[in-house]
Design an enzyme around this catalytic site. Structure first.
Site, PDB file in Angstrom:
ATOM      1  N   SER A 261      -7.516  -3.892   7.564  1.00  0.00           N
ATOM      2  CA  SER A 261      -8.554  -4.598   8.322  1.00  0.00           C
ATOM      3  C   SER A 261      -8.733  -3.964   9.696  1.00  0.00           C
ATOM      4  CB  SER A 261      -8.173  -6.072   8.497  1.00  0.00           C
ATOM      5  OG  SER A 261      -8.149  -6.723   7.266  1.00  0.00           O
TER       6      SER A 261
ATOM      7  N   ARG B 103       0.821  -1.218   0.000  1.00  0.00           N
ATOM      8  CA  ARG B 103       0.000   0.000   0.000  1.00  0.00           C
ATOM      9  C   ARG B 103       0.849   1.260   0.000  1.00  0.00           C
ATOM     10  NH1 ARG B 103      -3.210  -2.013   5.108  1.00  0.00           N
ATOM     11  NH2 ARG B 103      -1.028  -2.491   5.507  1.00  0.00           N
TER      12      ARG B 103
END
Ligand code: PNS
Length: 161
Positions: free
Chosen positions: A129, A91
């Protein structure tokens, strides 16, 4: 020769970022094994069965994707399953150090293992998450962060924690 790769993770729970990487890997390789880590020393928010189930629902349209769980070392699981390529999403630069360490350690443990990184979709660079768990458990809207078909299940579980 047909090529199988593995996308490992905790998937606690699956996010749109995970699904983006799985979809792109599924377009690049013959088969993608999505492997959910069973970590007996940690208690995840979603049980192994729930995490598998959510992933199965989210990837139902991808014919070459299989969801499994594994316990112990990823390098060992790959060796036993005849898989020699790990696909992971990156990311941001902050992911790099940890992922780089893991890739090297996995290769030391199993010299046949290669790790390939796919850059995360621009919309997912901030997503994790743990962020989904935090926002969801405080009643925030996680609609844009998790696959639409599993949004209600994930939101309900997080609301009721
Ligand atoms: O989604 P995550 O939590 O970033 O996934 C991490 C995962 C599951 C890929 C990693 O923790 C892992 O492979 N765990 C299995 C144990 C292992 O092999 N550890 C050594 C890796 S260097």
């Amino acid at each position: 020769m047909s090529k199988t790769v593995i996308c490992p993770g905790s998937f606690d729970p699956v996010t749109c970022g995970h699904l983006d990487i799985i979809k792109r890997a599924s377009g690049m390789f013959d088969k993608v094994v999505v492997a959910v880590l069973v970590n007996s020393s940690k208690t995840p928010t979603f049980t192994t069965e729930e995490r598998i189930d959510l992933l199965q629902q989210a990837t139902a349209g991808l014919r070459n994707v299989e969801i499994v769980s594994f316990e112990g070392l990823l390098a060992g699981y790959c060796k036993n399953s005849g898989i020699d390529t790990i696909v992971k999403g990156l990311r941001a630069v902050s992911d790099f150090e940890y992922e780089f360490q893991m890739a090297i350690a996995n290769k030391k443990l199993n010299p046949e293992l290669e790790t390939i990184f796919l850059t995360a979709d621009a919309d997912s660079t901030f997503l994790s998450s743990s962020m989904v768990r935090e926002i969801g458990s405080m009643g925030g809207d996680i609609r844009n962060f998790v696959p639409a078909c599993v949004h209600e299940r994930i939101a309900a579980k997080l609301r009721n924690r």
